[in-house]
Design a protein around this motif. Structure first.
Motif, PDB file in Angstrom:
ATOM      1  N   CYS A  35      -2.630   1.412   7.125  1.00 36.69           N
ATOM      2  CA  CYS A  35      -2.936   0.115   6.507  1.00 36.69           C
ATOM      3  C   CYS A  35      -4.433  -0.137   6.283  1.00 36.69           C
ATOM      4  O   CYS A  35      -4.805  -1.009   5.517  1.00 36.69           O
ATOM      5  CB  CYS A  35      -2.380  -1.000   7.380  1.00 36.69           C
ATOM      6  N   ARG A  36      -5.286   0.562   6.951  1.00 34.77           N
ATOM      7  CA  ARG A  36      -6.742   0.422   6.862  1.00 34.77           C
ATOM      8  C   ARG A  36      -7.280  -0.894   7.429  1.00 34.77           C
ATOM      9  O   ARG A  36      -8.421  -1.250   7.213  1.00 34.77           O
ATOM     10  CB  ARG A  36      -7.239   0.570   5.409  1.00 34.77           C
TER      11      ARG A  36
ATOM     12  N   HIS B 184       0.849  -1.197   0.000  1.00 36.65           N
ATOM     13  CA  HIS B 184       0.000   0.000   0.000  1.00 36.65           C
ATOM     14  C   HIS B 184       0.874   1.233   0.000  1.00 36.65           C
ATOM     15  O   HIS B 184       2.064   1.152   0.276  1.00 36.65           O
ATOM     16  CB  HIS B 184      -0.850   0.042   1.273  1.00 36.65           C
TER      17      HIS B 184
ATOM     18  N   GLN C 160     -11.539   4.830   9.857  1.00 28.31           N
ATOM     19  CA  GLN C 160     -10.411   4.087  10.426  1.00 28.31           C
ATOM     20  C   GLN C 160     -10.416   4.336  11.935  1.00 28.31           C
ATOM     21  O   GLN C 160     -10.233   5.467  12.384  1.00 28.31           O
ATOM     22  CB  GLN C 160      -9.105   4.563   9.795  1.00 28.31           C
TER      23      GLN C 160
ATOM     24  N   ASN D 240     -11.458  12.975  12.021  1.00 26.21           N
ATOM     25  CA  ASN D 240     -10.219  12.324  11.615  1.00 26.21           C
ATOM     26  C   ASN D 240      -9.086  13.047  12.340  1.00 26.21           C
ATOM     27  O   ASN D 240      -8.846  14.239  12.124  1.00 26.21           O
ATOM     28  CB  ASN D 240     -10.047  12.422  10.090  1.00 26.21           C
TER      29      ASN D 240
ATOM     30  N   GLN E 167     -10.431  -0.497   9.490  1.00 25.10           N
ATOM     31  CA  GLN E 167     -11.579   0.154   8.856  1.00 25.10           C
ATOM     32  C   GLN E 167     -12.895  -0.476   9.337  1.00 25.10           C
ATOM     33  O   GLN E 167     -12.994  -1.693   9.435  1.00 25.10           O
ATOM     34  CB  GLN E 167     -11.463   0.023   7.349  1.00 25.10           C
TER      35      GLN E 167
END
Ligand code: FES
Length: 380
Positions: free
Chosen positions: A337-338, A155, A366, A351, A341
């Protein structure tokens, strides 16, 4: 007996008809959900059976065998990995999430790929030992050639453009050098002829990662100039030091990777000069999150587990959920990295990296970098 990969690589994409892996997956799909067929119709059960035969075999997971290890500095070690056929390669500057078993529990961490992206059969991660770091210490102390790791797909968007029409300045602080090592190899392979200046900062002569490799690369690539900044002698790397190393730095596209304090200071300098559009950064440590001052704790409903817990103002929802005894999935814990999520079904969140506030229903957030601004409900 060790059955080597090429002949029987379940994950191999080079197998006829688009890979034995895909054929097996299709077969498992067709078997449906009849319980009496278990484990033949269950990917994870089939994977567990395959792993018993060969730990590199998987229908779903990228696995990589450690080919060799190399100590770059006293506290930084490179691992050369040979991935199975589910690995599709990476772009210079990307990172990968690595799963490592520590005392029977799997932990994930994200590491930049430091090898030449032209080679997808052999890749390298370079890991600095962190004081108290569970995963970095496990990698250093427990893993050796022959061991197998699980990787996620690569990623990241800390990439060099396909064509780079201007001179470049790369600023690397400590192990922030790792994505640049990959990028420099890609630029060199592409025949990049415009000047590339690399300023590397480390504490002490033996703290420079890839020093010999960089010297060898510069010897065969005249466009590359190397500037070593030993902070134990030269002081902290700041804008004045950059100007000494690379006097024409304002006219260059600049990429920086290093500790948050270094990057914050450099970003502020580029902003003061009015050239922040020429500046791109990538953090490798935990970013400093802008935690809202004051504010009251709010209620968080975890709908699947039917639990309600409280989250303090500015507290990452991942932390709040863990404090309540839940175990959401996570990887990097810094917004990269998510893995964490999760669907937020209602409520307002912030955020913590960007300060963006959102009240949209049914949005993916996230958990590691989101805090609740109101009562929220999560699909957790
Ligand atoms: S754990 Fe990686 S983005 Fe949240």
């Amino acid at each position: 007996m060790d059955i080597d990969m090429p002949a029987l690589n379940i994950a191999s994409t080079s197998y006829p008809a688009a890979g034995l892996s895909q054929l097996l997956r299709k077969g498992i799909d067709r078997l449906g959900e009849q319980r009496w067929l278990h484990p033949l119709n269950d990917f994870s059960a089939a994977d567990a059976l395959l792993a018993d035969i060969n730990p590199m075999w998987s229908l779903t997971e990228i696995r990589a065998r450690i080919e060799s290890v190399f100590d770059e500095t006293p506290d930084t070690r490179s691992f050369w990995l040979r991935p199975n056929g589910l690995w599709q390669g990476f772009e210079a500057g990307q990172h990968v999430m690595v799963s490592v078993e520590c005392n029977g529990v799997f932990h994930q961490r994200v590491y930049s790929l430091s090898s030449d992206p032209a080679r997808s059969d052999l890749i390298r991660i370079t890991v600095k030992r962190q004081a108290g770091g569970r995963v970095s210490n496990a990698l250093h102390d427990q893993l050796q050639p022959g061991d197998v790791l699980t990787l996620a797909k690569p990623h990241g968007d800390f990439l060099i453009p396909a064509s780079q029409p201007e001179p470049l300045l790369m600023i690397a602080g400590g192990s922030g050098m790792t994505p640049f090592m990959s990028q420099l190899q890609a630029l060199h392979a592409r025949g990049h002829a415009l000047p590339v200046a690399l300023v590397v900062s480390a504490r002490g002569e033996d703290g420079f990662i890839f020093r010999e490799e960089l010297l060898a690369l510069a010897a065969r690539w005249p466009a590359l100039s190397l500037h070593w900044h030993d902070s134990s002698v030269d002081g902290r790397l700041d804008a004045a030091a950059i100007a000494r190393h690379v006097p024409d730095y304002v006219s260059r596209q600049t990429l920086i990777c290093g500790p948050a304090a270094l990057m914050d200071a450099m970003q502020a300098h580029w902003q003061r000069l009015g050239i922040s559009d020429r500046f791109r950064s990538e953090a490798f440590g935990a970013p400093r999150m802008a935690v809202a001052a004051g504010g009251e704790a709010v209620a968080v409903s975890a709908e699947r587990t039917e639990q309600v817990f409280t989250a303090a103002a500015g507290q990452p929802l991942l932390q709040a959920a863990e404090a309540a005894g839940l175990s959401p999935r996570y990887g990097c814990r810094i917004g990269i990295c998510r893995s964490c999520q999760c669907r937020k079904t209602s409520g307002t969140v912030e955020n913590l990296l960007t300060g963006a506030v959102s009240s949209a229903p049914d949005e993916l957030i996230q958990l590691c970098i989101s805090s609740a601004r109101s009562d929220v409900a999560l699909d957790l």
